[in-house]
Write an enzyme that holds these catalytic residues in place. Sequence first.
Site, PDB file in Angstrom:
ATOM      1  N   ILE A  86       0.516  -0.747   0.242  1.00  0.00           N
ATOM      2  CA  ILE A  86       0.357   0.224   0.028  1.00  0.00           C
ATOM      3  C   ILE A  86       0.724   1.212   0.239  1.00  0.00           C
ATOM      4  O   ILE A  86       0.396   1.996  -0.597  1.00  0.00           O
ATOM      5  CB  ILE A  86      -0.672   0.185   1.416  1.00  0.00           C
ATOM      6  CG1 ILE A  86      -1.558  -1.571   1.648  1.00  0.00           C
ATOM      7  CG2 ILE A  86      -2.207   1.604   1.125  1.00  0.00           C
ATOM      8  CD1 ILE A  86      -2.795  -1.814   2.621  1.00  0.00           C
ATOM      9  N   ASP A 143      14.912   2.460  10.988  1.00  0.00           N
ATOM     10  CA  ASP A 143      14.087   1.262  10.721  1.00  0.00           C
ATOM     11  C   ASP A 143      13.136   2.295  11.778  1.00  0.00           C
ATOM     12  O   ASP A 143      13.109   2.375  12.794  1.00  0.00           O
ATOM     13  CB  ASP A 143      14.848   0.033  11.827  1.00  0.00           C
ATOM     14  CG  ASP A 143      13.781  -0.755  12.924  1.00  0.00           C
ATOM     15  OD1 ASP A 143      13.222  -0.744  13.053  1.00  0.00           O
ATOM     16  OD2 ASP A 143      14.766  -1.770  13.487  1.00  0.00           O
ATOM     17  N   GLY A 145       4.554  -0.942   8.458  1.00  0.00           N
ATOM     18  CA  GLY A 145       3.229  -1.494   9.319  1.00  0.00           C
ATOM     19  C   GLY A 145       4.047  -3.257   9.417  1.00  0.00           C
ATOM     20  O   GLY A 145       4.485  -3.464   8.387  1.00  0.00           O
ATOM     21  N   TYR A 149      -0.902  -7.650  16.731  1.00  0.00           N
ATOM     22  CA  TYR A 149      -0.905  -6.789  15.955  1.00  0.00           C
ATOM     23  C   TYR A 149      -2.940  -6.071  16.024  1.00  0.00           C
ATOM     24  O   TYR A 149      -3.236  -4.513  16.202  1.00  0.00           O
ATOM     25  CB  TYR A 149      -1.189  -7.476  15.169  1.00  0.00           C
ATOM     26  CG  TYR A 149      -1.871  -7.040  13.707  1.00  0.00           C
ATOM     27  CD1 TYR A 149      -0.778  -6.206  12.950  1.00  0.00           C
ATOM     28  CD2 TYR A 149      -3.573  -6.979  13.525  1.00  0.00           C
ATOM     29  CE1 TYR A 149      -0.921  -5.544  11.508  1.00  0.00           C
ATOM     30  CE2 TYR A 149      -3.652  -5.795  12.200  1.00  0.00           C
ATOM     31  CZ  TYR A 149      -2.762  -4.952  11.332  1.00  0.00           C
ATOM     32  OH  TYR A 149      -2.952  -4.765  10.375  1.00  0.00           O
ATOM     33  N   LYS A 198      -3.199  -1.113  16.301  1.00  0.00           N
ATOM     34  CA  LYS A 198      -4.685  -1.389  15.606  1.00  0.00           C
ATOM     35  C   LYS A 198      -5.732  -0.071  15.997  1.00  0.00           C
ATOM     36  O   LYS A 198      -5.943   1.025  16.522  1.00  0.00           O
ATOM     37  CB  LYS A 198      -5.159  -1.745  13.956  1.00  0.00           C
ATOM     38  CG  LYS A 198      -4.314  -2.515  13.370  1.00  0.00           C
ATOM     39  CD  LYS A 198      -2.778  -1.289  13.134  1.00  0.00           C
ATOM     40  CE  LYS A 198      -2.253  -2.317  11.710  1.00  0.00           C
ATOM     41  NZ  LYS A 198      -1.145  -0.625  10.967  1.00  0.00           N
TER      42      LYS A 198
END
Length: 254
Positions: free
Chosen positions: A13, A47, A73, A154, A158
């Site tokens: 993306i 990084d 991500g 994860y 988010k």
Amino acid sequence: GKTIVVTGSASGIGLETARVCTAMGARVLGIDVTKRFDHVEEFYRADLSDGATIDALIDALPDGIDGLANIAGLPPTAPADKVLAVNLFGLKHLTQGLIAKMNDGASIVNLASLAGFGWADAIPAIRASEGVHVDDAARFAEAHQISNAGGRSYFFSKEALIAWTLQNRWTWRERGIRMNTVSPGPVDTPILGDFLETLGARAEEDARIMDRPGTPADLAPIIAFLLSDMTTWIRGTNIPADGGMSSNILCDMH
Ligand code: NAI
């Protein structure tokens, strides 16, 4: 043209967003831990899980930034502390450090996920995460028992990212700087397999109800739109782009 910083510009993306923004006449400054030259003339290798590296990057980037697309991500298969560092704490550190280098009216877009929609159920841990430095991600993960079992690290990264974006709706108001999240459903990029591996049967069920997974080309124009001056009244919110998946889950009438 605008000067737009795109993290995660080497793949998926982020790569497509860098391409679209360049095509729209922007000067794109790409950032990634790995390098790919396509579409990005100015590239900074960094990084984004490491505090000192992010600080050096902030120093190295020029003034006059009009847009910041936080797209880098890690998937749920990466170590929990790295997931939290890149997807949440490092993203916040970079964003806060770049505010001083942004022009008035700048737009910040954070790549969240359908995986973050349960943020309201995670408020105590989100509150606890508020002041945590990127270099303390491992300590935070341990203290709050956020492992990557079932993709928890994860999901939390988010959830906290969406909550942080909503909370900061007015923070830079006097300078016209605004921040939003975009939340995709499954997108066909190199990390799609990591989600399927982590989520198992649930991901298969999700895939079954969808026409098709998204592609980077489905997401990049939405990110570019939010970075543009056409959306100055969109502020402090989360925009799903998921082929109807979130409505399907929330309606539960099928
Ligand atoms: P991708 O793996 O193609 O791109 C992610 C980029 O982030 C890679 O180029 C990678 O090198 C970079 N990155 C990872 N760790 C880094 C670090 N420590 N420092 C600097 N750069 C680093 O994956 P994709 O799918 O394009 O993901 C982009 C964003 O979209 C991520 O935030 C992801 O969580 C989110 N997303 C992706 C979905 C999907 O199904 N692919 C669904 C929902 C959200």
